[in-house]
Scaffold this motif. Sequence first.
Motif, PDB file in Angstrom:
ATOM      1  N   TYR A  93      31.414 -26.615  20.052  1.00 52.66           N
ATOM      2  CA  TYR A  93      31.353 -25.183  20.290  1.00 52.66           C
ATOM      3  C   TYR A  93      32.490 -24.494  19.546  1.00 52.66           C
ATOM      4  O   TYR A  93      33.617 -24.455  20.019  1.00 52.66           O
ATOM      5  CB  TYR A  93      31.426 -24.887  21.790  1.00 52.66           C
ATOM      6  N   THR A 117      22.185 -21.078  19.587  1.00 50.68           N
ATOM      7  CA  THR A 117      23.268 -21.072  18.583  1.00 50.68           C
ATOM      8  C   THR A 117      23.360 -19.719  17.882  1.00 50.68           C
ATOM      9  O   THR A 117      23.393 -19.637  16.654  1.00 50.68           O
ATOM     10  CB  THR A 117      23.116 -22.221  17.563  1.00 50.68           C
ATOM     11  N   LYS A 148      24.841 -20.526  23.415  1.00 52.19           N
ATOM     12  CA  LYS A 148      24.889 -21.915  22.937  1.00 52.19           C
ATOM     13  C   LYS A 148      23.506 -22.544  22.837  1.00 52.19           C
ATOM     14  O   LYS A 148      23.295 -23.449  22.032  1.00 52.19           O
ATOM     15  CB  LYS A 148      25.801 -22.769  23.821  1.00 52.19           C
TER      16      LYS A 148
END
Length: 123
Positions: A46, A87, A84
């Motif tokens: 991340y 993305t 996340k």
Amino acid sequence: MPKVTQSSYFSPGQISGDSVTQMEGQVTLSEGASLTINCTYSARGYPELFWYVQYPGEGPQLLLRATKPNAKESNKGFEATYNKETTAFHLEKTSVQESDSAVYYCALSDTVTGAAGGAEHRL
């Protein structure tokens, strides 16, 4: 009419495959229109994600920074959510003004292990 130009900045970490992708080119909007500039990233883990803005005749300035997945950041009427799952770190503003005419850059930063075993922060 506000003119928005979008560009991408690729991290030096791209050697390891980290990158950001966003729409290219200039967009002209009417005042009061909504703006979305798409930005997706490809990275291991991340990364930190950023939006920079560069107004005519000036250098780039940090607009938004997200350090944690699923964080929602906002500044000057702009917001972006670090998603996340998809993305993505899309930049949005519900009502653009003439003063928003600028170049917008999506960027990422990664942290890699250096030769001495420490962490090296790269933009």
